[in-house]
Design an enzyme around this catalytic site. Sequence first.
Site, PDB file in Angstrom:
ATOM      1  N   ASP A 118       0.861  -1.184   0.000  1.00  0.00           N
ATOM      2  CA  ASP A 118       0.000   0.000   0.000  1.00  0.00           C
ATOM      3  C   ASP A 118       0.892   1.228   0.000  1.00  0.00           C
ATOM      4  OD1 ASP A 118      -2.369  -1.490   0.094  1.00  0.00           O
ATOM      5  OD2 ASP A 118      -2.366  -1.539   2.278  1.00  0.00           O
ATOM      6  N   ASP A 136      -7.172  -1.404  -3.967  1.00  0.00           N
ATOM      7  CA  ASP A 136      -8.114  -1.035  -2.903  1.00  0.00           C
ATOM      8  C   ASP A 136      -9.116   0.009  -3.393  1.00  0.00           C
ATOM      9  OD1 ASP A 136      -6.632  -2.704  -1.215  1.00  0.00           O
ATOM     10  OD2 ASP A 136      -5.407  -1.042  -0.470  1.00  0.00           O
TER      11      ASP A 136
END
Length: 167
Positions: A118, A136
């Site tokens: 991420d 995401d």
Amino acid sequence: MNPARLGLLALLATLVLDQASKLRLYLGTDLVLTQPWRLGPYAEFVVVWNRGVSYGLFQQEGGLGRWLLVALSLAAALGLGVWMHRTNSRLLAAALGLIAGGALGNAIDRAAYGAVFDFVHLHAGGWSWYVFNVADAAIVAGVAGLILDSVRPERRHGASREARPPV
């Protein structure tokens, strides 16, 4: 374009954009050593390895948990793909493609690195959002599409007509 092709296009676009952005930032830059990279007053790139699922829940440190999450992601993507090919709704197919593409993108990370990479961090004042990636964001957009598809007036009226006996 028929719904299944649109969904497949959304899936492939999500997967390619997700993996390209991760590979470029992780392998093609010095972000790991020089983070955070400020993109403006409300956004930055950072490196976070998420060993869990959404919002860092259910962190998995061992190999078994990692591979269970990979298997779960693959099974979810397969189920979403079947649903995507059966629908007549372009919005629903695109939403399912976004979710499946995001699930596959994060499964690839988990299989390759043991965690999901991420890197996008949004914040303002004292408020800070979770760090996320393209996969995401696609999953969130896909869920929003599922919700929109479920509340569309023509969808609701069509369902109520099917439930009523003919007069």
